[in-house]
Enzyme design. Structure first.
Site, PDB file in Angstrom:
ATOM      1  N   ASN A  53       0.463   3.697  -1.733  1.00 46.34           N
ATOM      2  CA  ASN A  53       0.989   3.446  -3.081  1.00 46.34           C
ATOM      3  C   ASN A  53       0.714   4.622  -4.004  1.00 46.34           C
ATOM      4  O   ASN A  53       1.566   5.047  -4.789  1.00 46.34           O
ATOM      5  CB  ASN A  53       0.355   2.187  -3.672  1.00 46.34           C
ATOM      6  CG  ASN A  53       0.851   0.907  -3.032  1.00 46.34           C
ATOM      7  OD1 ASN A  53       1.840   0.903  -2.313  1.00 46.34           O
ATOM      8  ND2 ASN A  53       0.172  -0.193  -3.292  1.00 46.34           N
ATOM      9  N   ARG A 386      17.849  -1.010   1.914  1.00 46.82           N
ATOM     10  CA  ARG A 386      16.911  -0.496   2.920  1.00 46.82           C
ATOM     11  C   ARG A 386      17.118  -1.268   4.219  1.00 46.82           C
ATOM     12  O   ARG A 386      17.166  -2.493   4.219  1.00 46.82           O
ATOM     13  CB  ARG A 386      15.451  -0.669   2.474  1.00 46.82           C
ATOM     14  CG  ARG A 386      15.094   0.048   1.179  1.00 46.82           C
ATOM     15  CD  ARG A 386      13.591  -0.054   0.906  1.00 46.82           C
ATOM     16  NE  ARG A 386      13.268   0.267  -0.467  1.00 46.82           N
ATOM     17  CZ  ARG A 386      13.122   1.493  -0.961  1.00 46.82           C
ATOM     18  NH1 ARG A 386      13.297   2.530  -0.159  1.00 46.82           N
ATOM     19  NH2 ARG A 386      12.807   1.678  -2.229  1.00 46.82           N
ATOM     20  N   HIS A 446      21.525  -1.981  -6.349  1.00 46.56           N
ATOM     21  CA  HIS A 446      20.255  -2.577  -5.923  1.00 46.56           C
ATOM     22  C   HIS A 446      20.421  -4.047  -5.555  1.00 46.56           C
ATOM     23  O   HIS A 446      19.490  -4.663  -5.029  1.00 46.56           O
ATOM     24  CB  HIS A 446      19.225  -2.411  -7.058  1.00 46.56           C
ATOM     25  CG  HIS A 446      17.834  -2.790  -6.688  1.00 46.56           C
ATOM     26  ND1 HIS A 446      17.201  -3.908  -7.210  1.00 46.56           N
ATOM     27  CD2 HIS A 446      16.943  -2.216  -5.855  1.00 46.56           C
ATOM     28  CE1 HIS A 446      15.982  -3.988  -6.720  1.00 46.56           C
ATOM     29  NE2 HIS A 446      15.797  -2.982  -5.887  1.00 46.56           N
ATOM     30  N   ARG A 575       3.845  -9.400 -10.059  1.00 47.04           N
ATOM     31  CA  ARG A 575       3.025  -8.744  -9.042  1.00 47.04           C
ATOM     32  C   ARG A 575       2.480  -7.395  -9.500  1.00 47.04           C
ATOM     33  O   ARG A 575       1.316  -7.093  -9.309  1.00 47.04           O
ATOM     34  CB  ARG A 575       3.837  -8.538  -7.757  1.00 47.04           C
ATOM     35  CG  ARG A 575       2.990  -7.999  -6.606  1.00 47.04           C
ATOM     36  CD  ARG A 575       3.839  -7.494  -5.462  1.00 47.04           C
ATOM     37  NE  ARG A 575       4.335  -6.150  -5.704  1.00 47.04           N
ATOM     38  CZ  ARG A 575       5.588  -5.770  -5.507  1.00 47.04           C
ATOM     39  NH1 ARG A 575       6.479  -6.627  -5.112  1.00 47.04           N
ATOM     40  NH2 ARG A 575       5.965  -4.528  -5.733  1.00 47.04           N
ATOM     41  N   HIS A 603       7.727 -10.551  -3.532  1.00 44.14           N
ATOM     42  CA  HIS A 603       8.885  -9.716  -3.847  1.00 44.14           C
ATOM     43  C   HIS A 603      10.035 -10.408  -4.584  1.00 44.14           C
ATOM     44  O   HIS A 603      10.918  -9.745  -5.120  1.00 44.14           O
ATOM     45  CB  HIS A 603       9.410  -9.089  -2.544  1.00 44.14           C
ATOM     46  CG  HIS A 603      10.350  -7.950  -2.745  1.00 44.14           C
ATOM     47  ND1 HIS A 603      11.705  -8.020  -2.470  1.00 44.14           N
ATOM     48  CD2 HIS A 603      10.141  -6.700  -3.216  1.00 44.14           C
ATOM     49  CE1 HIS A 603      12.277  -6.866  -2.748  1.00 44.14           C
ATOM     50  NE2 HIS A 603      11.364  -6.042  -3.197  1.00 44.14           N
TER      51      HIS A 603
END
Length: 698
Positions: A53, A386, A446, A575, A603
């Site tokens: 990260n 992705r 997205h 989150r 997520h």
């Protein structure tokens, strides 16, 4: 109003800085590594996640701040009241402290591993038997993969690879050596990525041994530099992180794939933004390196430990010790929806919801495979952000083309750090006859959606997927996400409109059901919040519940502050980044925020508005961030099916009841775990039990 609130509460600003909030999120990841209740090897892997990260943060966020400073701008207006230069200094100090903490935690874990007869040794602890194995392993596997550069007398310093780990070697030459003019000479050894970072040594009785590749190379330094005569040799780890923002070529003669491909290649030569070094390195060696590389005061210099690229701990070997790992749980099926027979026939009757990884992602693959084979299916349209390295999604789409379907794929070539993989898949699909769309100029795509058209009784009927996460079977095992399967023709028709917008983007479509960025999301969410304010004033049921990855848009935060001041109760599960400051009298006393970090990565984006007792529920790909609201194509989809709505409301409450892995986000900004007198609830474990119970009842 804001000035009065600040004066009364001693708050310098009504927003928390985005970058510092992100670092607080990463500190929560590090808390997982420190948590003694988590299996030991999983704790090591959280060290890896923390480090990975941090690498991405410096490549993107810190690099952006550096660009602002170099452009001579302050940046206070959009950084939450702090200048870019001040923020860079605060980030550096925060990261230094976090790195110290991570090293302490790593030492604690190593001690605990010894109690389990797992020993991580360095080059000074190698036994005679291990020496034979290491020397042979170095000769066969490591040496052929290594790049070693003698840099002492090079006129031009080599370009170091972004985020690669290097051993900076210093040799004090003996008087007999005539190879070099100077007494000191230097070399760089690139730690090869093609060799496992953790080398498992032969087991001795009940004891298991691991040596880190860096130390294995250190052990073999004399072998490597045997042609030189030196009095002493030392090696210390260094790592450089480069600006990873893409600068897109404006050459109109190049295809979009070529432009992105070139930009990704140029990333390896981006300006340095962080230099991490072993704090025990000699001052003269450090000065030599910094001078040669042109590292200056606008870069973040981080003194670290003996090992860098601790992201590799994400792949720490399991050592045949399942007792030191999370207990694996098999994803459960969706009640009433079998993987045998036709999914489309079932979806034609009612909507279904997949909640991964508690339920199996195989339904998404089955949906596309069935569409690829079904003679009645004429077209498939899908957005891809992705993909997995080996993608069943991509192979299903190619299969569909071979079966005569018209397949349209909107693939986002600028999905950060997945650009190369997406370029490769785009080229592969293009060769197979897939119709590729590369989005809309100036906007990332997205949203995660798919719509198919099927000829039924001489009429076209549509079926669709709308998801909060990527169509990626690898991440679906560790990311929690919702995916709606629907044949609601009103929703399906509007999803089809989104694909029309990709093809003809000068025409802005209108939607009665979906909320679509960049044209409608900000206003639609503002209206929904204002409705809750009006309902509260009228004495009607009101309330807002949101589940987000990030909350950083100041205007949306102001809307939530306004709702709080009006008396609307707001509960947020966020989150990561949270620039909103909850619990402040006169500003946000009716807002509570928690963050859940656990076995899985949270997520989903989920919006719930009480709406006078008739809740409005949306699943979405959009966070409350400026880029999601204004600069991306996003879809928020309403949930109309009463059973699915009930399920989402219940699963939100499971998350909200967490008092094991939830941290309270407060004005104190201390990442305190939520603790209360209620029965212990670890929401991700309880969520699995919830879906297991649904199966048993069905």
């Amino acid at each position: 109003m804001t000035e009065k609130v600040e004066q009364e509460n001693g708050i310098h600003n009504q927003y928390r800085n985005r970058e510092l909030s992100w670092l607080q999120f990463n500190a929560r990841v590090l808390q997982e590594a420190e948590d003694a209740s988590i299996p030991l090897i999983e704790r090591l892997r959280f060290i890896g996640i923390f480090s990975n990260n941090l690498d991405e943060f410096f490549k993107v966020r810190y690099a952006t701040l550096k660009r602002i400073v170099e452009a001579g701008k302050g940046g206070r207006s959009f950084l939450g009241g702090i200048s870019a230069k001040e923020l860079m200094e605060e980030i550096t100090q925060t990261v230094i402290n976090q790195q110290k903490n991570s090293l302490r935690i790593l030492k604690e874990i190593s001690k605990e591993l010894k109690k389990e007869n797992i020993f991580i040794i360095d080059e000074t602890e190698v036994t005679e038997e291990q020496s034979k194995f290491i020397t042979d392993y170095f000769t066969r596997k490591v040496s052929p993969a290594m790049v070693t550069i003698m840099i002492g007398e090079l006129e031009k310093f080599p370009t170091l690879k972004d985020s690669a780990a290097y051993l900076a070697v210093k040799m004090v030459m003996s008087k007999e050596d005539e190879t070099f003019e100077t007494k000191y000479n230097y070399a760089l050894i690139e730690i090869p990525k093609s060799v496992d970072r953790f080398v498992v040594l032969p087991q001795e009785g009940d004891k298991q041994y691991i040596i880190i590749l860096d130390d294995l190379i250190r052990y073999c330094l004399n072998n490597l530099f045997s042609i030189f005569k030196y009095e002493s040799i030392t090696a210390h780890m260094i790592k450089i992180t480069r600006d990873a923002e893409l600068d897109i070529d404006s050459d109109l003669s190049k295809s979009f794939i070529d432009k992105i491909s070139k930009s990704v290649k140029d990333r390896s030569n981006g300006d340095p933004v962080r230099f991490v070094y072993d704090k025990k390195i000699e001052a003269s060696t450090l000065k030599f390196l910094l001078d040669k590389m042109g590292i200056d005061k606008t870069d973040s210099l981080i003194p670290g430990g003996r090992y860098h690229n601790r992201r590799d701990y994400m792949d720490f070997p399991s050592m045949g010790r399942p007792d030191l790992l999370y207990i694996p749980k098999t994803p459960v099926p969706i009640p009433g929806l079998s993987l045998q027979g036709s999914l489309l026939d079932k979806i034609a009757e009612k909507d279904y919801l997949l909640h991964a990884p508690y339920q199996t992602f195989s339904y998404v693959i089955k949906f596309l495979r069935e569409a690829a084979l079904d003679p009645k299916v004429k077209t498939i349209k899908i957005t891809i952000y992705r993909l997995a390295k080996v993608s069943h999604i991509a192979s299903s789409l190619i299969n569909a083309v071979k079966n005569g379907k018209e397949v349209t794929v909107q693939i986002e070539l600028q999905a950060r750090f997945d650009e190369e993989a997406n370029i490769s898949y785009a080229e592969q699909m293009q060769r197979e006859g897939v119709n590729l769309i590369f989005g809309v100029s100036g906007l990332k795509v997205h949203c995660k959606t798919c719509v198919i058209e099927r000829l039924e009784n001489k009429k076209i009927k549509r079926y669709a997927l709308v998801s909060t996460g990527n169509f990626n079977e690898s991440t679906a095992r560790i990311y929690t996400d919702y995916t709606l399967f629907t044949s609601n023709q009103k929703i399906c028709k509007e999803i089809n409109k989104v694909f029309d917008f990709f093809e003809v983007n000068y025409k802005i479509k209108k939607y009665n059901h979906l909320i679509v960025s960049p044209h409608y999301t900000r206003n639609a969410l503002s209206t929904l919040i204002e409705t809750e304010i009006e309902n509260h004033k009228k004495g009607l049921p009101s309330g807002i519940r949101l589940k987000l990855n990030s909350l950083s848009d100041f205007k949306m935060i102001d809307k939530l502050y306004a709702a709080s001041r009006a008396g609307v109760q707001i509960r947020l599960i966020v989150r990561g980044i949270c620039c909103l400051i909850p619990g402040v009298k006169g500003m946000s006393e009716n807002i509570e925020v928690i963050s859940i970090i656990g076995k899985f990565l949270e997520h989903p984006r989920l919006y719930i508005f009480d709406n006078a007792g008739n809740e409005k529920v949306y699943i979405s790909s959009a966070d409350f961030m400026g880029r999601n609201l204004d600069n991306r194509v996003e879809i928020s989809c309403p949930i109309y099916d009463p059973e699915i709505k009930k399920e989402i409301l219940e699963t939100f409450e499971i998350g909200w009841s967490d008092n094991v892995k939830a941290r309270e986000i407060t004005s104190k900004n201390d990442n305190a775990y939520r603790r209360n007198n209620n029965p212990k609830v670890r929401s991700q474990f309880k969520m699995y039990d919830y879906y297991l119970d649904k199966i048993q009842k069905s």
